[in-house]
Scaffold this active site. Structure first.
Site, PDB file in Angstrom:
ATOM      1  N   TYR A  97      -2.942   5.382  -1.170  1.00 23.09           N
ATOM      2  CA  TYR A  97      -2.299   6.431  -1.958  1.00 23.09           C
ATOM      3  C   TYR A  97      -1.123   7.012  -1.207  1.00 23.09           C
ATOM      4  CZ  TYR A  97      -6.300   6.239  -5.051  1.00 23.09           C
ATOM      5  OH  TYR A  97      -7.257   5.802  -5.922  1.00 23.09           O
ATOM      6  N   GLY A 108       4.231   1.661   0.097  1.00 20.79           N
ATOM      7  CA  GLY A 108       3.152   0.793  -0.349  1.00 20.79           C
ATOM      8  C   GLY A 108       3.184  -0.547   0.365  1.00 20.79           C
ATOM      9  N   ASN A 135      -3.566   0.436 -14.942  1.00 18.49           N
ATOM     10  CA  ASN A 135      -2.572   0.840 -13.949  1.00 18.49           C
ATOM     11  C   ASN A 135      -1.587  -0.316 -13.736  1.00 18.49           C
ATOM     12  OD1 ASN A 135      -1.102   1.854 -11.808  1.00 18.49           O
ATOM     13  ND2 ASN A 135      -2.887   2.578 -10.680  1.00 18.49           N
ATOM     14  N   TYR A 142       0.444  -5.284  -6.572  1.00 17.75           N
ATOM     15  CA  TYR A 142      -0.483  -6.161  -5.862  1.00 17.75           C
ATOM     16  C   TYR A 142      -0.183  -7.637  -6.133  1.00 17.75           C
ATOM     17  CZ  TYR A 142      -3.052  -1.966  -4.663  1.00 17.75           C
ATOM     18  OH  TYR A 142      -3.393  -0.734  -4.157  1.00 17.75           O
TER      19      TYR A 142
END
Length: 174
Positions: A97, A108, A135, A142
């Site tokens: 997060y 990230g 999401n 990812y």
């Protein structure tokens, strides 16, 4: 911009709790009811639960600092601390997060790289995580970082049973 990762310890409990509530709320607050958010935040990020997680030798938390400002955090689980798979050849990336104001600045990617480095240091064969099916931003992130779906599981948010996709990235180590 200077990014730095620091391992958390029990003295970081209050900062971790505040950061967890803030970042989770920023990420998911608009997509869930207020009651479900409150129930989840109270259950998962209360001092007792976080304290137990911090003291668990198979869970590791890391704060991300950008130019000496706390920007986010990472939580990794091994062995029985994993929320699902419990495979000794894997490491779970349970939480990644970043505060809203630091998103889009490469945080990230930095956190993913560090998580992968830590998994490789531990000679793990793969790293895995659960991500909410709704999401889209995280799913795209990812996938761009080499993760692929290999399962799914339920995730309970108050009175709402949601579906998380379980993603994995295979690792190669020497």
């Amino acid at each position: 911009m200077h990014m730095e990762l620091r391992a958390c310890n029990i003295e970081d409990l209050d900062d971790l709790r505040e950061l967890s509530i803030r970042t989770y709320s920023e990420t998911f607050g608009a997509m869930n009811t207020e009651a479900n958010m409150k129930e989840y935040l109270d259950r998962v990020f209360n001092r007792d639960v976080l304290s137990e997680e911090l003291m668990n030798g198979d869970s590791k938390f890391f704060f991300l600092y950008i130019d000496n400002k706390l920007a986010g955090y990472l939580k990794l689980n091994e062995y029985m601390a994993q929320t699902d798979i419990n495979d000794s050849e894997s490491i779970e990336l349970e939480r990644i997060y970043v505060k809203k104001e630091f998103q889009g600045s490469g945080c990230g990617s930095f956190l993913i790289e560090k998580a992968i480095d830590l998994a490789l240091e531990s000679r793990k064969k793969y790293i895995w995580l659960g991500v909410w099916e709704n999401n889209a931003k995280a799913l795209g992130f990812y996938k761009r970082n080499g993760f692929y779906q290999f399962g799914q599981h339920s995730f309970v948010m108050g009175d709402d049973e949601q579906t998380d996709y379980v993603l994995r990235k295979d690792l190669l180590f020497q």
